[in-house]
Write a protein that holds these residues in place. Structure first.
Motif, short mmCIF file in Angstrom:
data_model
loop_
_atom_site.label_atom_id
_atom_site.label_comp_id
_atom_site.label_asym_id
_atom_site.label_seq_id
_atom_site.Cartn_x
_atom_site.Cartn_y
_atom_site.Cartn_z
N LEU A 1 5.36 -7.32 -9.15
CA LEU A 1 4.28 -8.01 -8.47
C LEU A 1 3.03 -7.96 -9.34
O LEU A 1 2.59 -6.88 -9.75
CB LEU A 1 3.99 -7.36 -7.11
CG LEU A 1 5.10 -7.46 -6.06
CD1 LEU A 1 4.67 -6.72 -4.79
CD2 LEU A 1 5.44 -8.90 -5.75
N TRP A 2 2.49 -9.14 -9.64
CA TRP A 2 1.24 -9.27 -10.36
C TRP A 2 0.16 -9.60 -9.34
O TRP A 2 0.29 -10.57 -8.59
CB TRP A 2 1.31 -10.39 -11.38
CG TRP A 2 2.29 -10.20 -12.50
CD1 TRP A 2 3.65 -10.18 -12.43
CD2 TRP A 2 1.95 -10.04 -13.88
NE1 TRP A 2 4.19 -10.01 -13.67
CE2 TRP A 2 3.18 -9.92 -14.58
CE3 TRP A 2 0.76 -9.98 -14.60
CZ2 TRP A 2 3.23 -9.73 -15.96
CZ3 TRP A 2 0.80 -9.81 -15.97
CH2 TRP A 2 2.02 -9.68 -16.65
N THR A 3 -0.92 -8.81 -9.31
CA THR A 3 -1.98 -9.03 -8.34
C THR A 3 -3.31 -9.16 -9.07
O THR A 3 -3.63 -8.37 -9.95
CB THR A 3 -2.06 -7.85 -7.34
OG1 THR A 3 -0.79 -7.66 -6.73
CG2 THR A 3 -3.10 -8.14 -6.26
N GLU B 1 -3.45 -5.89 -11.34
CA GLU B 1 -2.47 -4.83 -11.09
C GLU B 1 -1.06 -5.37 -11.30
O GLU B 1 -0.74 -6.47 -10.88
CB GLU B 1 -2.61 -4.29 -9.67
CG GLU B 1 -1.65 -3.17 -9.33
CD GLU B 1 -1.86 -2.62 -7.93
OE1 GLU B 1 -0.89 -2.59 -7.16
OE2 GLU B 1 -3.00 -2.23 -7.63
N ILE B 2 -0.24 -4.58 -11.99
CA ILE B 2 1.18 -4.88 -12.13
C ILE B 2 1.94 -3.71 -11.52
O ILE B 2 1.69 -2.55 -11.87
CB ILE B 2 1.61 -5.04 -13.60
CG1 ILE B 2 0.75 -6.07 -14.32
CG2 ILE B 2 3.09 -5.44 -13.68
CD1 ILE B 2 1.01 -6.15 -15.82
N THR B 3 2.84 -4.00 -10.60
CA THR B 3 3.63 -2.94 -9.98
C THR B 3 5.06 -3.40 -9.78
O THR B 3 5.33 -4.60 -9.72
CB THR B 3 3.00 -2.52 -8.63
OG1 THR B 3 3.61 -1.31 -8.18
CG2 THR B 3 3.17 -3.60 -7.57
N VAL B 4 5.96 -2.45 -9.72
CA VAL B 4 7.38 -2.78 -9.59
C VAL B 4 7.84 -2.47 -8.17
O VAL B 4 7.40 -1.50 -7.56
CB VAL B 4 8.23 -2.00 -10.62
CG1 VAL B 4 8.21 -0.51 -10.34
CG2 VAL B 4 9.66 -2.53 -10.66
N GLY C 1 5.98 3.33 -18.84
CA GLY C 1 7.07 3.86 -18.04
C GLY C 1 6.64 4.23 -16.62
O GLY C 1 7.39 4.89 -15.89
N GLU C 2 5.46 3.78 -16.20
CA GLU C 2 4.95 4.11 -14.88
C GLU C 2 5.27 3.01 -13.88
O GLU C 2 5.69 1.91 -14.23
CB GLU C 2 3.44 4.33 -14.95
CG GLU C 2 2.99 5.36 -15.96
CD GLU C 2 3.45 6.77 -15.63
OE1 GLU C 2 4.02 6.98 -14.54
OE2 GLU C 2 3.21 7.67 -16.45
N THR C 3 5.05 3.30 -12.61
CA THR C 3 5.33 2.35 -11.54
C THR C 3 4.29 1.25 -11.48
O THR C 3 4.61 0.09 -11.23
CB THR C 3 5.36 3.08 -10.18
OG1 THR C 3 6.35 4.11 -10.24
CG2 THR C 3 5.69 2.13 -9.06
N THR C 4 3.03 1.60 -11.71
CA THR C 4 1.92 0.67 -11.53
C THR C 4 0.87 0.89 -12.61
O THR C 4 0.61 2.03 -12.99
CB THR C 4 1.26 0.85 -10.16
OG1 THR C 4 2.22 0.65 -9.13
CG2 THR C 4 0.10 -0.12 -9.96
N ILE D 1 0.86 -1.17 0.00
CA ILE D 1 0.00 0.00 0.00
C ILE D 1 0.89 1.23 0.00
O ILE D 1 1.59 1.49 0.96
CB ILE D 1 -0.92 0.03 1.24
CG1 ILE D 1 -1.71 -1.28 1.33
CG2 ILE D 1 -1.85 1.23 1.19
CD1 ILE D 1 -2.52 -1.39 2.59
N GLY D 2 0.91 1.97 -1.08
CA GLY D 2 1.79 3.12 -1.17
C GLY D 2 1.32 4.07 -2.24
O GLY D 2 0.26 3.91 -2.83
N ILE D 3 2.13 5.08 -2.53
CA ILE D 3 1.81 6.06 -3.55
C ILE D 3 2.38 5.59 -4.87
O ILE D 3 3.55 5.27 -4.96
CB ILE D 3 2.38 7.44 -3.19
CG1 ILE D 3 1.76 7.92 -1.86
CG2 ILE D 3 2.14 8.44 -4.29
CD1 ILE D 3 2.38 9.19 -1.34
N ALA D 4 1.57 5.54 -5.90
CA ALA D 4 2.03 5.06 -7.19
C ALA D 4 1.30 5.82 -8.28
O ALA D 4 0.14 6.19 -8.13
CB ALA D 4 1.76 3.56 -7.34
N VAL D 5 1.98 6.05 -9.40
CA VAL D 5 1.34 6.61 -10.58
C VAL D 5 0.74 5.46 -11.35
O VAL D 5 1.41 4.49 -11.65
CB VAL D 5 2.36 7.36 -11.45
CG1 VAL D 5 1.68 7.91 -12.70
CG2 VAL D 5 3.01 8.48 -10.65
N VAL D 6 -0.54 5.53 -11.69
CA VAL D 6 -1.25 4.38 -12.24
C VAL D 6 -1.80 4.70 -13.61
O VAL D 6 -2.41 5.74 -13.82
CB VAL D 6 -2.41 3.97 -11.30
CG1 VAL D 6 -3.19 2.80 -11.89
CG2 VAL D 6 -1.86 3.59 -9.93
#
Length: 208
Positions: A201-203, A192-195, A173-176, A11-16
């Protein structure tokens, strides 16, 4: 195999960037009404199906303390939801390496959400086939075996949805990124895909 390998939801701040619907900032958390129609016993069905591809799933571990929200948190629209009760299982590949977790939560009697979290060191590697099989198994068991017929979002298969999300992620080029499929058997499916610092991490989250 270590059945107690637990990967909490980040749980954090991400550009989506979203394929299907835009991600919104969370509002104050509220407790959902538990009306979903899959049960905790479906974990056993998923375990049996994953074993066909030599993906091992541990016996469920109960989480009832203050860490519940780390393992069974989800969003209903713009509202962050948490549950009172959660079970988590560890997923392990055929070579004994940890893959991630499959969690389910709601009340102690009835789940309202299910979540699979799979870690991949690189996006384009052999783990993609394992991710595809895990997510497809979740959808077919907890939602319906109707994707090929309905083709939600215009995606002919779960794999084509994952491939499109991966392509969008690499190009953004985004984080999530987050993509949502609404209305398949009256449920919501969110990918969701996030780095992180060392991996991707694939959720997949299934809710009603």
């Amino acid at each position: 195999m270590n059945p107690k390998i637990l990967i909490p939801i980040l749980i954090g701040i991400a550009v989506v960037v979203s394929l299907a619907s835009m991600y919104s900032q969370s509002e104050p958390m509220s407790v959902p009404s538990y009306e979903i129609d899959f049960t905790y016993s479906d974990v056993d069905k998923i375990q049996e199906i994953l074993a066909i591809q030599n993906i091992r799933m541990s016996s469920p571990t109960e989480i009832k303390d203050h860490t519940v929200s780390q393992y069974c948190m989800f969003f209903d629209g713009n509202t962050q939801k948490f549950v009172k009760y959660c079970i988590t299982t560890a997923l392990t590949s055929s070579d004994g390496n940890p893959l991630g977790n499959l969690n389910m939560g709601g009340s102690s009697d009835t789940p309202v959400m299910a979540l699979a979290l799979v870690e991949s060191h690189r996006l384009l590697d052999s783990r993609v086939s394992e991710i595809d099989f895990i997510f497809q198994t979740m959808i077919e068991t907890l939602v319906c075996d109707c994707w090929d017929e309905k083709q939600p979002g215009g995606f002919e298969s779960v794999k084509s949805w994952l491939d499109a999300a991966e392509k969008q992620y690499l190009e953004s080029g985004e984080t999530t990124i987050k993509s949502t499929i609404d209305g398949l058997d009256e449920k919501q499916i969110t990918l969701e895909i996030t780095v992180t610092e060392k991996s991707y991490l694939w959720t997949l989250i299934v809710t009603k």
